[in-house]
Structures are given as structure tokens and as C-alpha cells.
Design a protein around this motif. Structure first.
Motif, PDB file in Angstrom:
ATOM      1  N   UNK A  16       0.764  -1.075  -0.098  1.00 30.59           N
ATOM      2  CA  UNK A  16      -0.024   0.032  -0.052  1.00 30.59           C
ATOM      3  C   UNK A  16       1.155   1.296  -0.058  1.00 30.59           C
ATOM      4  N   UNK A  17       0.637   2.071  -0.994  1.00 29.57           N
ATOM      5  CA  UNK A  17       1.435   3.486  -0.883  1.00 29.57           C
ATOM      6  C   UNK A  17       0.671   4.528  -0.716  1.00 29.57           C
ATOM      7  N   UNK A  18       1.035   5.572  -0.065  1.00 29.03           N
ATOM      8  CA  UNK A  18       0.503   6.714   0.226  1.00 29.03           C
ATOM      9  C   UNK A  18       1.685   7.850  -0.260  1.00 29.03           C
ATOM     10  N   UNK A 220      26.353  -5.512  -9.624  1.00 28.52           N
ATOM     11  CA  UNK A 220      24.977  -6.471  -9.361  1.00 28.52           C
ATOM     12  C   UNK A 220      24.253  -5.498  -7.992  1.00 28.52           C
ATOM     13  N   UNK A 221      23.067  -5.482  -7.997  1.00 26.10           N
ATOM     14  CA  UNK A 221      22.395  -4.990  -7.124  1.00 26.10           C
ATOM     15  C   UNK A 221      20.917  -5.822  -6.672  1.00 26.10           C
ATOM     16  N   UNK A 222      20.696  -6.040  -5.364  1.00 23.27           N
ATOM     17  CA  UNK A 222      19.292  -6.532  -5.150  1.00 23.27           C
ATOM     18  C   UNK A 222      18.263  -5.245  -5.128  1.00 23.27           C
ATOM     19  N   UNK A 223      17.133  -5.384  -5.679  1.00 16.30           N
ATOM     20  CA  UNK A 223      16.030  -4.605  -5.473  1.00 16.30           C
ATOM     21  C   UNK A 223      14.611  -5.384  -5.013  1.00 16.30           C
ATOM     22  N   UNK A 224      14.345  -5.220  -3.879  1.00 17.75           N
ATOM     23  CA  UNK A 224      13.131  -5.874  -3.389  1.00 17.75           C
ATOM     24  C   UNK A 224      11.814  -5.566  -4.287  1.00 17.75           C
ATOM     25  N   UNK A 225      10.848  -6.476  -4.452  1.00 21.30           N
ATOM     26  CA  UNK A 225       9.507  -6.147  -5.134  1.00 21.30           C
ATOM     27  C   UNK A 225       9.686  -5.340  -6.443  1.00 21.30           C
ATOM     28  N   UNK A 226      10.577  -5.849  -7.331  1.00 22.88           N
ATOM     29  CA  UNK A 226      10.614  -5.065  -8.437  1.00 22.88           C
ATOM     30  C   UNK A 226       9.435  -4.742  -9.277  1.00 22.88           C
ATOM     31  N   UNK A 227       8.542  -6.053  -9.129  1.00 20.95           N
ATOM     32  CA  UNK A 227       7.546  -6.087  -9.930  1.00 20.95           C
ATOM     33  C   UNK A 227       6.251  -4.973  -9.386  1.00 20.95           C
ATOM     34  N   UNK A 228       6.290  -4.992  -8.102  1.00 20.55           N
ATOM     35  CA  UNK A 228       5.590  -3.912  -7.204  1.00 20.55           C
ATOM     36  C   UNK A 228       5.849  -2.550  -7.840  1.00 20.55           C
ATOM     37  N   UNK A 229       7.156  -2.515  -7.932  1.00 22.74           N
ATOM     38  CA  UNK A 229       7.522  -0.895  -8.303  1.00 22.74           C
ATOM     39  C   UNK A 229       7.278  -0.513  -9.857  1.00 22.74           C
ATOM     40  N   UNK A 230       7.341  -1.476 -10.597  1.00 21.12           N
ATOM     41  CA  UNK A 230       6.518  -1.407 -12.113  1.00 21.12           C
ATOM     42  C   UNK A 230       5.282  -1.060 -12.092  1.00 21.12           C
ATOM     43  N   UNK A 231       4.651  -1.890 -11.255  1.00 23.09           N
ATOM     44  CA  UNK A 231       3.058  -1.351 -11.032  1.00 23.09           C
ATOM     45  C   UNK A 231       2.771   0.004 -10.700  1.00 23.09           C
ATOM     46  N   UNK A 232       3.829   0.311  -9.584  1.00 27.11           N
ATOM     47  CA  UNK A 232       3.500   1.713  -8.801  1.00 27.11           C
ATOM     48  C   UNK A 232       3.777   2.719 -10.161  1.00 27.11           C
ATOM     49  N   UNK A 233       4.863   2.404 -10.996  1.00 26.64           N
ATOM     50  CA  UNK A 233       5.123   3.459 -12.191  1.00 26.64           C
ATOM     51  C   UNK A 233       4.226   3.513 -13.111  1.00 26.64           C
ATOM     52  N   UNK A 234       3.423   2.410 -13.395  1.00 20.69           N
ATOM     53  CA  UNK A 234       2.447   2.119 -14.441  1.00 20.69           C
ATOM     54  C   UNK A 234       1.082   3.001 -13.659  1.00 20.69           C
ATOM     55  N   UNK A 236       1.360   5.544 -11.429  1.00 20.93           N
ATOM     56  CA  UNK A 236       1.361   6.736 -11.137  1.00 20.93           C
ATOM     57  C   UNK A 236       1.208   7.785 -12.604  1.00 20.93           C
ATOM     58  N   UNK A 237       1.564   6.938 -13.573  1.00 22.88           N
ATOM     59  CA  UNK A 237       1.543   7.578 -14.995  1.00 22.88           C
ATOM     60  C   UNK A 237       0.106   7.648 -15.515  1.00 22.88           C
ATOM     61  N   UNK A 238      -0.971   7.047 -14.931  1.00 24.00           N
ATOM     62  CA  UNK A 238      -2.394   6.701 -15.430  1.00 24.00           C
ATOM     63  C   UNK A 238      -3.192   7.905 -15.211  1.00 24.00           C
TER      64      UNK A 238
END
Length: 238
Positions: A16-18, A220-234, A236-238
Motif C-alpha cells: 500500500x502506497x500513500x 549487481x544489486x538487489x532490489x526488493x519487489x521489483x514487480x510492485x515498483x513497476x506497477x507503481x510506475x504504471x 502513477x502515470x495513469x
């Protein structure tokens, strides 16, 4: 508040993002999808965005649990300057596409995106925004299970990665890690050869990322929940 849901092959991950910040997150097994309604009830949600690579039944259960209508996101031919060169975009898992979109926001240059979960997916994205496609292979546990089920004497406890394994359990663990790291490094080498530029950065995500990262060459780096971050980007642009 905005709800984001990633229905993967084994688990449902959510956040959940706010005001651009993550205020809550969780992950459950598919069998526990009916608990999501109670988990989301405390939040004043105004919209929700989701992706699903599991079953239609799981998607229906998530829809039923959500207090807001969910917008389900699939792979697309282009977004955020990224061109998808997959032959049939409709057959591509949304998680792979969303991970690439998230990685583009993090890395401006060439990048290899590896999601280590039930399956290991490895994607190639150029600095110019060409998503060239990638690889799918079994994840760590699937590889281990296939050896246990398909051979007479390889149902062993979890071993450790060794440079020169001298026991069967370690040989299995080392073979799995080396196969996965090798797939990442081979796609990385192909991307560098195709672009004519130095070896690209690798962005790792998923439950198996921490175990895999030490065996992948820098950067190399680890980024948690990359799919959720992609969803957030989509979203936010809607």
C-alpha cells in the motif's frame, strides 16, 4: 492510498502506497488468498493495480478481497521509452514486463533484470530502451525437486555452494547456483556484445536474489519487489 498486488507463481505480494511512500506490505501463499480482505481493510484505499501470472481463479479471489476495483496490468508493446520486442506480447508474463519497467527507472544504461522466484527470468534491456527479451528457467527449488523426483539417489538435504563440491548435497546446490548465475552471465555477455558497450549492471529481485547475488559478477544489486515498483510506475502515470 493505492493498493498494488503481484500475484506470482507461488505467492501473492502486495503493498500500500500513500503520497509515493510504502506504508504497508505483505506476502502470502496462494492458499491464503482469502485472508487478504482483512489485511487490506484498515487502509483508506482509493484505487488498486495488479498483475497476475497465476490462475484465473486466484485473480477472482483477489478481486473479491479488494475493497477497490483493481486495474489488471499486462505486458505492452511500449511504455516509458521502453520498446518491447517480444514477438507475441500477449503471451508474455506481466511480471517480466513490469520488472523491466521498474529497472529502467533505476538504471539508465544497459541492464540485465533477473527475477529469482519459482522460476528464474532473465531480461535484457538496452540503454536506448530496447527490451530484447530474455530467458526462463526453473528456480532453485524446482531444480532441486526435479533431481529428487527424476533420479534414484539425489533426494538430499540442502547443501552449500562450493568451488569444488566433494559431496552430493553440495554438488547439487553448487550446480543449481552455477546454472542460474551462468544464465545471467551469458545473457549479460550477449547484451554487451550486441551493444558494444561494457558489461551491464545486473538488477536482482525475488526470494532467491540474496543467495544468487554473491555468485554474479559486479556490478549487481538487489532490489526488493521489483514487480510492485513497476506497477507503481504504471499506476502513477495513469
Amino acid at each position: 492510498m493505492r493498493l498494488l498486488v503481484d500475484a506470482g507463481n507461488s505467492r501473492v505480494k502486495w503493498a500500500v502506497y500513500s503520497a509515493g511512500a510504502c506504508v504497508a506490505e505483505g506476502a502470502i501463499a496462494h492458499a491464503d488468498a482469502d485472508t487478504l480482505a482483512a489485511a487490506w481493510a484498515p487502509f483508506a484505499l482509493v484505487d488498486g493495480w495488479a498483475s497476475n501470472v497465476a490462475s484465473a481463479d486466484l485473480r477472482a479471489r483477489i478481486d473479491a478481497a479488494s475493497p477497490v476495483a483493481l486495474t489488471w496490468v499486462g505486458a505492452a508493446r511500449a511504455a516509458f521509452g521502453v520498446i518491447n520486442h517480444y514477438r507475441e506480447v500477449g503471451e508474455q508474463g506481466a511480471d517480466r514486463w513490469l520488472a523491466v519497467l521498474a529497472a529502467r527507472a533505476l538504471v539508465a544504461g544497459d541492464v540485465v533484470v533477473a527475477c529469482a522466484g519459482t522460476a528464474l527470468t532473465v531480461e535484457a534491456l538496452t540503454a536506448g530502451g530496447d527490451y530484447l527479451g530474455g530467458l526462463i528457467l526453473p528456480g532453485h527449488h524446482l531444480m532441486q525437486q526435479s533431481l529428487a523426483r527424476g533420479t534414484a539417489r539425489l533426494d538430499r538435504e540442502q547443501g552449500e555452494h562450493r568451488l569444488f563440491p566433494q559431496g552430493t548435497s553440495d554438488a547439487i546446490a553448487s550446480g543449481i547456483i552455477d546454472a542460474q548465475a551462468g544464465a545471467i552471465e551469458r545473457l549479460r555477455a550477449r547484451l554487451a556484445q550486441a551493444s558494444g558497450r561494457p558489461s551491464p549492471e545486473v538488477v536482482l529481485t525475488g526470494g532467491g536474489a540474496a543467495a544468487l547475488a554473491p555468485h554474479v559478477a559486479a556490478p549487481v544489486r538487489i532490489v526488493d519487489n521489483l514487480v510492485l515498483l513497476g506497477l507503481l510506475r504504471v499506476a502513477d502515470a495513469s
